[in-house]
Design a protein around this motif. Structure first.
Motif, PDB file in Angstrom:
ATOM      1  N   LEU A  34       0.825  -1.204   0.000  1.00 40.30           N
ATOM      2  CA  LEU A  34       0.000   0.000   0.000  1.00 40.30           C
ATOM      3  C   LEU A  34       0.865   1.262   0.000  1.00 40.30           C
ATOM      4  O   LEU A  34       0.490   2.276  -0.598  1.00 40.30           O
ATOM      5  CB  LEU A  34      -0.962  -0.019   1.182  1.00 40.30           C
ATOM      6  CG  LEU A  34      -2.038  -1.107   1.067  1.00 40.30           C
ATOM      7  CD1 LEU A  34      -2.802  -1.254   2.367  1.00 40.30           C
ATOM      8  CD2 LEU A  34      -2.991  -0.810  -0.087  1.00 40.30           C
ATOM      9  N   SER A  35       2.030   1.200   0.647  1.00 36.66           N
ATOM     10  CA  SER A  35       2.965   2.334   0.575  1.00 36.66           C
ATOM     11  C   SER A  35       3.443   2.525  -0.859  1.00 36.66           C
ATOM     12  O   SER A  35       3.548   3.651  -1.349  1.00 36.66           O
ATOM     13  CB  SER A  35       4.170   2.103   1.498  1.00 36.66           C
ATOM     14  OG  SER A  35       3.769   2.079   2.845  1.00 36.66           O
ATOM     15  N   ASP A  36       3.719   1.424  -1.541  1.00 34.45           N
ATOM     16  CA  ASP A  36       4.104   1.498  -2.954  1.00 34.45           C
ATOM     17  C   ASP A  36       2.972   2.075  -3.801  1.00 34.45           C
ATOM     18  O   ASP A  36       3.215   2.781  -4.783  1.00 34.45           O
ATOM     19  CB  ASP A  36       4.493   0.118  -3.483  1.00 34.45           C
ATOM     20  CG  ASP A  36       5.841  -0.357  -2.970  1.00 34.45           C
ATOM     21  OD1 ASP A  36       6.591   0.443  -2.373  1.00 34.45           O
ATOM     22  OD2 ASP A  36       6.150  -1.553  -3.165  1.00 34.45           O
ATOM     23  N   THR A  37       1.742   1.792  -3.417  1.00 30.60           N
ATOM     24  CA  THR A  37       0.596   2.336  -4.144  1.00 30.60           C
ATOM     25  C   THR A  37       0.535   3.851  -3.967  1.00 30.60           C
ATOM     26  O   THR A  37       0.247   4.580  -4.925  1.00 30.60           O
ATOM     27  CB  THR A  37      -0.713   1.675  -3.664  1.00 30.60           C
ATOM     28  OG1 THR A  37      -0.612   0.259  -3.852  1.00 30.60           O
ATOM     29  CG2 THR A  37      -1.914   2.210  -4.426  1.00 30.60           C
ATOM     30  N   VAL A  38       0.830   4.337  -2.761  1.00 26.41           N
ATOM     31  CA  VAL A  38       0.874   5.788  -2.545  1.00 26.41           C
ATOM     32  C   VAL A  38       1.931   6.412  -3.459  1.00 26.41           C
ATOM     33  O   VAL A  38       1.686   7.425  -4.116  1.00 26.41           O
ATOM     34  CB  VAL A  38       1.160   6.131  -1.062  1.00 26.41           C
ATOM     35  CG1 VAL A  38       1.387   7.627  -0.882  1.00 26.41           C
ATOM     36  CG2 VAL A  38       0.023   5.662  -0.162  1.00 26.41           C
ATOM     37  N   ILE A  39       3.104   5.789  -3.511  1.00 25.81           N
ATOM     38  CA  ILE A  39       4.165   6.301  -4.380  1.00 25.81           C
ATOM     39  C   ILE A  39       3.709   6.287  -5.843  1.00 25.81           C
ATOM     40  O   ILE A  39       3.945   7.246  -6.584  1.00 25.81           O
ATOM     41  CB  ILE A  39       5.460   5.485  -4.202  1.00 25.81           C
ATOM     42  CG1 ILE A  39       6.052   5.753  -2.823  1.00 25.81           C
ATOM     43  CG2 ILE A  39       6.475   5.824  -5.285  1.00 25.81           C
ATOM     44  CD1 ILE A  39       7.231   4.873  -2.473  1.00 25.81           C
ATOM     45  N   ALA A  40       3.045   5.231  -6.249  1.00 24.85           N
ATOM     46  CA  ALA A  40       2.561   5.149  -7.638  1.00 24.85           C
ATOM     47  C   ALA A  40       1.596   6.287  -7.944  1.00 24.85           C
ATOM     48  O   ALA A  40       1.662   6.887  -9.021  1.00 24.85           O
ATOM     49  CB  ALA A  40       1.897   3.793  -7.887  1.00 24.85           C
ATOM     50  N   PHE A  41       0.721   6.615  -6.990  1.00 26.75           N
ATOM     51  CA  PHE A  41      -0.202   7.736  -7.196  1.00 26.75           C
ATOM     52  C   PHE A  41       0.562   9.057  -7.295  1.00 26.75           C
ATOM     53  O   PHE A  41       0.202   9.929  -8.084  1.00 26.75           O
ATOM     54  CB  PHE A  41      -1.253   7.811  -6.091  1.00 26.75           C
ATOM     55  CG  PHE A  41      -2.316   6.752  -6.182  1.00 26.75           C
ATOM     56  CD1 PHE A  41      -2.900   6.420  -7.392  1.00 26.75           C
ATOM     57  CD2 PHE A  41      -2.756   6.098  -5.046  1.00 26.75           C
ATOM     58  CE1 PHE A  41      -3.885   5.441  -7.475  1.00 26.75           C
ATOM     59  CE2 PHE A  41      -3.738   5.125  -5.115  1.00 26.75           C
ATOM     60  CZ  PHE A  41      -4.306   4.800  -6.327  1.00 26.75           C
ATOM     61  N   ILE A  42       1.611   9.205  -6.508  1.00 24.44           N
ATOM     62  CA  ILE A  42       2.426  10.420  -6.590  1.00 24.44           C
ATOM     63  C   ILE A  42       3.064  10.504  -7.969  1.00 24.44           C
ATOM     64  O   ILE A  42       3.067  11.565  -8.604  1.00 24.44           O
ATOM     65  CB  ILE A  42       3.488  10.452  -5.472  1.00 24.44           C
ATOM     66  CG1 ILE A  42       2.812  10.595  -4.094  1.00 24.44           C
ATOM     67  CG2 ILE A  42       4.476  11.594  -5.697  1.00 24.44           C
ATOM     68  CD1 ILE A  42       3.750  10.405  -2.914  1.00 24.44           C
ATOM     69  N   PHE A  43       3.610   9.388  -8.447  1.00 22.37           N
ATOM     70  CA  PHE A  43       4.232   9.369  -9.773  1.00 22.37           C
ATOM     71  C   PHE A  43       3.230   9.710 -10.872  1.00 22.37           C
ATOM     72  O   PHE A  43       3.582  10.328 -11.874  1.00 22.37           O
ATOM     73  CB  PHE A  43       4.849   8.001 -10.073  1.00 22.37           C
ATOM     74  CG  PHE A  43       6.117   7.707  -9.326  1.00 22.37           C
ATOM     75  CD1 PHE A  43       6.832   8.693  -8.659  1.00 22.37           C
ATOM     76  CD2 PHE A  43       6.603   6.420  -9.293  1.00 22.37           C
ATOM     77  CE1 PHE A  43       8.009   8.411  -7.983  1.00 22.37           C
ATOM     78  CE2 PHE A  43       7.784   6.116  -8.628  1.00 22.37           C
ATOM     79  CZ  PHE A  43       8.490   7.113  -7.970  1.00 22.37           C
ATOM     80  N   LYS A  44       1.979   9.297 -10.683  1.00 21.44           N
ATOM     81  CA  LYS A  44       0.938   9.579 -11.678  1.00 21.44           C
ATOM     82  C   LYS A  44       0.305  10.950 -11.479  1.00 21.44           C
ATOM     83  O   LYS A  44      -0.625  11.316 -12.192  1.00 21.44           O
ATOM     84  CB  LYS A  44      -0.164   8.510 -11.607  1.00 21.44           C
ATOM     85  CG  LYS A  44       0.281   7.157 -12.096  1.00 21.44           C
ATOM     86  CD  LYS A  44      -0.879   6.183 -12.037  1.00 21.44           C
ATOM     87  CE  LYS A  44      -0.463   4.840 -12.618  1.00 21.44           C
ATOM     88  NZ  LYS A  44      -1.617   3.924 -12.682  1.00 21.44           N
TER      89      LYS A  44
END
Length: 125
Positions: A34-44
Motif C-alpha cells: 500500500l505504501s508502494d501504491t501511494v508512491i505510484a499515485f504520486i508518480f501519476k
C-alpha cells in the motif's frame, strides 16, 4: 491499471484489515504494497488519491517493531507536501536524521525514491 480502480482496491484492502486472520504475519506485505501504491499515485500526479490512502494508512495501529512504516509514511507525507509546495527541506531533513542514526542504506533507498518524484514533478513544470 486505471488510477481510480487502483485507489478503490487499495481502500478496500485498508478497510478490511480487521478481517485478515493473522494480520501480524501479513502486515509487512500489506503496508509495503500500500505504501508502494501511494508512491505510484504520486508518480501519476494523483495527489488526492495518494493523500486519501496515506491518511487511511496512518490510522492503522502498528506494533512498535513496525516503526519503519511510521518513518515511511512520514516520508510519503513529506513527498506529497513537496509536490504541492516545492519545498524539499522537510524531505531532506529525513535523510539527515537517518544518516545520523546510522541508517544510511534506508536513507539511500528513500533518496532514490525522492529523486524519482522530484524528476517527475519538475519535468512538467
Amino acid at each position: 491499471m486505471n488510477s481510480e480502480i487502483g485507489f478503490k482496491i487499495a481502500m478496500r484492502i485498508v478497510h478490511n484489515f480487521d478481517q485478515v486472520s493473522d494480520l501480524t504475519d501479513n502486515l509487512t506485505i500489506f503496508m509495503g504494497g500500500l505504501s508502494d501504491t501511494v508512491i505510484a499515485f504520486i508518480f501519476k500526479k494523483k495527489l488526492d488519491y495518494a493523500q486519501q490512502l496515506l491518511d487511511e494508512l496512518r490510522k492503522i495501529e502498528l506494533p512498535p517493531h513496525f516503526m519503519f512504516f511510521d518513518l515511511t509514511l512520514t516520508f510519503l507525507q513529506r513527498g506529497i507536501d513537496y509536490c504541492q509546495t516545492g519545498n524539499e527541506q522537510p524531505v531532506l531533513a529525513i535523510f539527515n536524521n537517518l544518516i545520523q542514526l546510522n541508517c544510511s542504506r534506508h536513507a539511500q533507498k528513500l533518496l532514490e525514491a525522492f529523486k524519482d518524484v522530484k524528476q517527475i514533478w519538475e519535468d512538467n513544470e
